[in-house]
Design an enzyme around this catalytic site. Structure first.
Site, PDB file in Angstrom:
ATOM      1  N   ASP A 173      -9.266 116.112 -39.327  1.00 10.94           N
ATOM      2  CA  ASP A 173      -8.375 115.392 -40.244  1.00 10.94           C
ATOM      3  C   ASP A 173      -8.744 115.723 -41.684  1.00 10.94           C
ATOM      4  OD1 ASP A 173      -6.445 112.856 -40.521  1.00 10.94           O
ATOM      5  OD2 ASP A 173      -8.034 112.682 -42.030  1.00 10.94           O
TER       6      ASP A 173
ATOM      7  N   TYR B 176      -8.256 116.072 -50.581  1.00  7.58           N
ATOM      8  CA  TYR B 176      -9.691 116.202 -50.292  1.00  7.58           C
ATOM      9  C   TYR B 176     -10.255 117.500 -50.889  1.00  7.58           C
ATOM     10  CZ  TYR B 176      -8.723 112.626 -46.658  1.00  7.58           C
ATOM     11  OH  TYR B 176      -8.312 111.508 -45.969  1.00  7.58           O
TER      12      TYR B 176
ATOM     13  N   LYS C 133      -2.347 116.184 -45.063  1.00  6.08           N
ATOM     14  CA  LYS C 133      -1.498 115.127 -45.627  1.00  6.08           C
ATOM     15  C   LYS C 133      -0.901 115.544 -46.974  1.00  6.08           C
ATOM     16  CE  LYS C 133      -4.953 111.942 -43.714  1.00  6.08           C
ATOM     17  NZ  LYS C 133      -6.263 112.565 -43.994  1.00  6.08           N
TER      18      LYS C 133
ATOM     19  N   HIS D 116       0.653 110.747 -47.233  1.00  6.43           N
ATOM     20  CA  HIS D 116      -0.687 110.150 -47.389  1.00  6.43           C
ATOM     21  C   HIS D 116      -0.637 108.661 -47.758  1.00  6.43           C
ATOM     22  CE1 HIS D 116      -5.035 111.543 -48.343  1.00  6.43           C
ATOM     23  NE2 HIS D 116      -5.046 110.315 -47.921  1.00  6.43           N
TER      24      HIS D 116
ATOM     25  N   LEU E 198     -15.761 103.478 -39.226  1.00  3.42           N
ATOM     26  CA  LEU E 198     -17.114 102.894 -39.178  1.00  3.42           C
ATOM     27  C   LEU E 198     -17.317 101.939 -40.350  1.00  3.42           C
ATOM     28  CD1 LEU E 198     -19.091 106.191 -38.362  1.00  3.42           C
ATOM     29  CD2 LEU E 198     -18.318 104.432 -36.750  1.00  3.42           C
TER      30      LEU E 198
ATOM     31  N   ILE F 105     -11.243 108.827 -36.283  1.00  2.00           N
ATOM     32  CA  ILE F 105     -11.705 110.052 -36.954  1.00  2.00           C
ATOM     33  C   ILE F 105     -12.955 109.805 -37.809  1.00  2.00           C
ATOM     34  CG2 ILE F 105      -9.562 111.389 -36.951  1.00  2.00           C
ATOM     35  CD1 ILE F 105      -8.844 110.063 -39.665  1.00  2.00           C
TER      36      ILE F 105
ATOM     37  N   LYS G  34     -16.382 110.198 -39.861  1.00  2.00           N
ATOM     38  CA  LYS G  34     -16.907 111.298 -40.684  1.00  2.00           C
ATOM     39  C   LYS G  34     -18.430 111.227 -40.759  1.00  2.00           C
ATOM     40  CE  LYS G  34     -18.168 112.099 -45.226  1.00  2.00           C
ATOM     41  NZ  LYS G  34     -18.402 111.365 -46.478  1.00  2.00           N
ATOM     42  N   SER G  35     -19.068 112.376 -40.716  1.00  2.00           N
ATOM     43  CA  SER G  35     -20.482 112.480 -41.079  1.00  2.00           C
ATOM     44  C   SER G  35     -20.724 113.922 -41.486  1.00  2.00           C
ATOM     45  CB  SER G  35     -21.379 112.120 -39.900  1.00  2.00           C
ATOM     46  OG  SER G  35     -22.714 112.402 -40.262  1.00  2.00           O
TER      47      SER G  35
ATOM     48  N   ASN H  87     -21.751 110.904 -32.793  1.00  2.00           N
ATOM     49  CA  ASN H  87     -20.414 110.301 -32.833  1.00  2.00           C
ATOM     50  C   ASN H  87     -19.533 110.858 -31.705  1.00  2.00           C
ATOM     51  OD1 ASN H  87     -21.358 108.893 -35.006  1.00  2.00           O
ATOM     52  ND2 ASN H  87     -20.189 110.028 -36.556  1.00  2.00           N
TER      53      ASN H  87
HETATM   54  P1  NAD Z   1     -16.249 106.317 -41.894  1.00  2.00           P
HETATM   55  O1  NAD Z   1     -15.932 104.914 -41.535  1.00  2.00           O
HETATM   56  O2  NAD Z   1     -16.002 107.394 -40.907  1.00  2.00           O
HETATM   57  O3  NAD Z   1     -17.762 106.319 -42.363  1.00  2.00           O
HETATM   58  C1  NAD Z   1     -18.416 107.498 -42.747  1.00  2.00           C
HETATM   59  C2  NAD Z   1     -19.825 107.152 -43.175  1.00  2.00           C
HETATM   60  O4  NAD Z   1     -20.494 106.429 -42.143  1.00  2.00           O
HETATM   61  C3  NAD Z   1     -20.681 108.405 -43.380  1.00  2.00           C
HETATM   62  O5  NAD Z   1     -20.513 108.905 -44.677  1.00  2.00           O
HETATM   63  C4  NAD Z   1     -22.074 107.897 -43.115  1.00  2.00           C
HETATM   64  O6  NAD Z   1     -22.589 107.257 -44.252  1.00  2.00           O
HETATM   65  C5  NAD Z   1     -21.837 106.852 -42.031  1.00  2.00           C
HETATM   66  N1  NAD Z   1     -22.044 107.374 -40.664  1.00  2.00           N
HETATM   67  C6  NAD Z   1     -21.295 108.259 -39.985  1.00  2.00           C
HETATM   68  N2  NAD Z   1     -21.776 108.461 -38.759  1.00  2.00           N
HETATM   69  C7  NAD Z   1     -22.864 107.685 -38.635  1.00  2.00           C
HETATM   70  C8  NAD Z   1     -23.790 107.447 -37.601  1.00  2.00           C
HETATM   71  N3  NAD Z   1     -23.688 108.057 -36.426  1.00  2.00           N
HETATM   72  N4  NAD Z   1     -24.813 106.573 -37.842  1.00  2.00           N
HETATM   73  C9  NAD Z   1     -24.920 105.931 -39.027  1.00  2.00           C
HETATM   74  N5  NAD Z   1     -24.072 106.093 -40.051  1.00  2.00           N
HETATM   75  C10 NAD Z   1     -23.041 106.974 -39.847  1.00  2.00           C
HETATM   76  O7  NAD Z   1     -15.521 106.582 -43.286  1.00  2.00           O
HETATM   77  P2  NAD Z   1     -14.489 107.571 -43.954  1.00  2.00           P
HETATM   78  O8  NAD Z   1     -15.045 108.900 -44.199  1.00  2.00           O
HETATM   79  O9  NAD Z   1     -13.956 106.791 -45.095  1.00  2.00           O
HETATM   80  O10 NAD Z   1     -13.291 107.694 -42.896  1.00  2.00           O
HETATM   81  C11 NAD Z   1     -13.227 108.702 -41.898  1.00  2.00           C
HETATM   82  C12 NAD Z   1     -12.097 109.653 -42.148  1.00  2.00           C
HETATM   83  O11 NAD Z   1     -10.860 108.948 -42.264  1.00  2.00           O
HETATM   84  C13 NAD Z   1     -12.175 110.404 -43.481  1.00  2.00           C
HETATM   85  O12 NAD Z   1     -13.129 111.422 -43.466  1.00  2.00           O
HETATM   86  C14 NAD Z   1     -10.750 110.881 -43.623  1.00  2.00           C
HETATM   87  O13 NAD Z   1     -10.519 112.000 -42.794  1.00  2.00           O
HETATM   88  C15 NAD Z   1      -9.992 109.668 -43.125  1.00  2.00           C
HETATM   89  N6  NAD Z   1      -9.568 108.782 -44.245  1.00  2.00           N
HETATM   90  C16 NAD Z   1      -8.235 108.701 -44.528  1.00  2.00           C
HETATM   91  C17 NAD Z   1      -7.779 107.889 -45.550  1.00  2.00           C
HETATM   92  C18 NAD Z   1      -6.312 107.798 -45.820  1.00  2.00           C
HETATM   93  O14 NAD Z   1      -5.928 107.277 -46.871  1.00  2.00           O
HETATM   94  N7  NAD Z   1      -5.461 108.270 -44.937  1.00  2.00           N
HETATM   95  C19 NAD Z   1      -8.683 107.144 -46.329  1.00  2.00           C
HETATM   96  C20 NAD Z   1     -10.051 107.229 -46.026  1.00  2.00           C
HETATM   97  C21 NAD Z   1     -10.463 108.046 -44.966  1.00  2.00           C
END
Ligand code: NAD
Length: 281
Positions: free
Chosen positions: A46, A51, A76, A109, A191, A230, A232-233, A242
């Site tokens: 994604d 980005y 997006k 988006h 998360l 989806i 992210k890390s 994950n």
């Molecule tokens: P997320 O909830 O996936 O959290 C990511 C954070 O959680 C990481 O940076 C890390 O600090 C922590 N983490 C990840 N895996 C972990 C693990 N196994 N153990 C401990 N901590 C861990 O947050 P995100 O990145 O905001 O959201 C995920 C994805 O959603 C984004 O990368 C993007 O692709 C999408 N997104 C879309 C929108 C939108 O407006 N459509 C907005 C935000 C995010």
């Protein structure tokens, strides 16, 4: 290796339920971590124009050795590109950066209600789908009313709605609207961006019970309630961790306990902007 379940869109195409998101990942880092995500087993990525890493994602795809039909890519349309002609142009630019012929999923988006361009933008996505340039079309960050307006104006129901969704903000209303209208729900910041949620006693207790990690428990909850998810890390061990959440199966008691973490009734839980009112370029 367990592979992700596939969920079926209202247009007949399918999406791997577990994917990998790359918000806030720099372009050159994206190339590396998307490669690691493919190695871990992820087949769904994604990204978004805003980005700034579509090119990095494209390089990771090109060097992965995976065939287009083996992967699922979402990007997006950014807010400043909304409008019919500007959407068609922005789409081609994204495809060039990604190095793809056909896209799996294109999303608007943000609704951006003040701009009042989302219906025209949706018509451009419908045209791109008709031309076969994109297989499935959907939206992100809409209100229920906005979704209904798209449906009423065009008769085309979005395949998916990507929204902020995690146990502190579980979006029961929009999930119900999606289920009633054949729109899959996709969770962003699943998360809760990794802070307080993963430290919560309820999550930690369930993790201990299943010999899993807190992040795996939260991902398993999303999978159990039918969300596309989806996480992210940029840390390789966590990317693998994950993905391995696919092997964690929660029971009804666990799911109920996690549902109980929702803070919507207290007017809390949301991390990001409210799509019904937010307006930014
Ligand atoms: P997320 O909830 O996936 O959290 C990511 C954070 O959680 C990481 O940076 C890390 O600090 C922590 N983490 C990840 N895996 C972990 C693990 N196994 N153990 C401990 N901590 C861990 O947050 P995100 O990145 O905001 O959201 C995920 C994805 O959603 C984004 O990368 C993007 O692709 C999408 N997104 C879309 C929108 C939108 O407006 N459509 C907005 C935000 C995010």
């Amino acid at each position: 290796m367990t592979s992700s379940p596939e969920l079926t869109f209202n247009d007949g195409n399918t999406i791997p339920q577990l994917g990998y998101g790359v918000w806030q990942v720099e372009d050159d880092v994206a190339e590396k971590v998307v490669g690691q995500a493919f190695e871990a087993g992820f087949r769904h990525i994604d990204t978004a124009k805003i980005y700034g890493n579509e090119a990095g994602v494209g390089r990771a795809i090109a060097s992965s050795g995976l065939k287009p039909e083996e992967i699922f890519i979402t990007t997006k349309l950014w807010n400043s590109d909304q409008g019919y002609e500007s959407t068609l142009k922005a789409f081609e630019e994204s495809m060039e950066r990604l190095g793809l012929e056909t896209l799996d999923l294109y999303l608007i988006h943000w609704m951006q209600p003040k701009q009042q361009k989302y219906v025209d933008t949706w018509k451009a996505l419908i045209e791109l789908q008709k031309q076969g340039r994109v297989k499935s079309i959907g939206v992100s960050n809409f209100s229920k009313e906005g979704l209904q307006e798209l449906i009423d104006a065009t008769g085309v129901v979005p395949a998916i709605h990507q929204i902020e969704l995690h146990p502190f903000f579980n979006q029961a209303d929009l999930r119900e609207f999606g289920a009633a209208n054949g729109i899959l729900t996709q969770a962003w910041s699943p998360l809760g961006q990794g802070g307080e949620l993963l430290e919560s006693a309820v999550i930690k207790e369930i993790a201990a019970k299943h010999d899993a990690t807190p992040a795996q428990v939260v991902i398993a909850w999303h999978l159990a309630i039918g969300n596309v998810v989806i996480p992210k890390s940029v840390t390789e061990s966590r990317i693998r961790e994950n993905y391995a959440a696919l092997d964690v199966t929660l029971d009804e008691t666990d799911i109920k306990a996690i549902n109980g973490l929702d803070r919507t009734a207290e007017g809390a839980g949301r991390i990001g902007p409210d799509p019904a009112v937010s307006d930014f370029a």
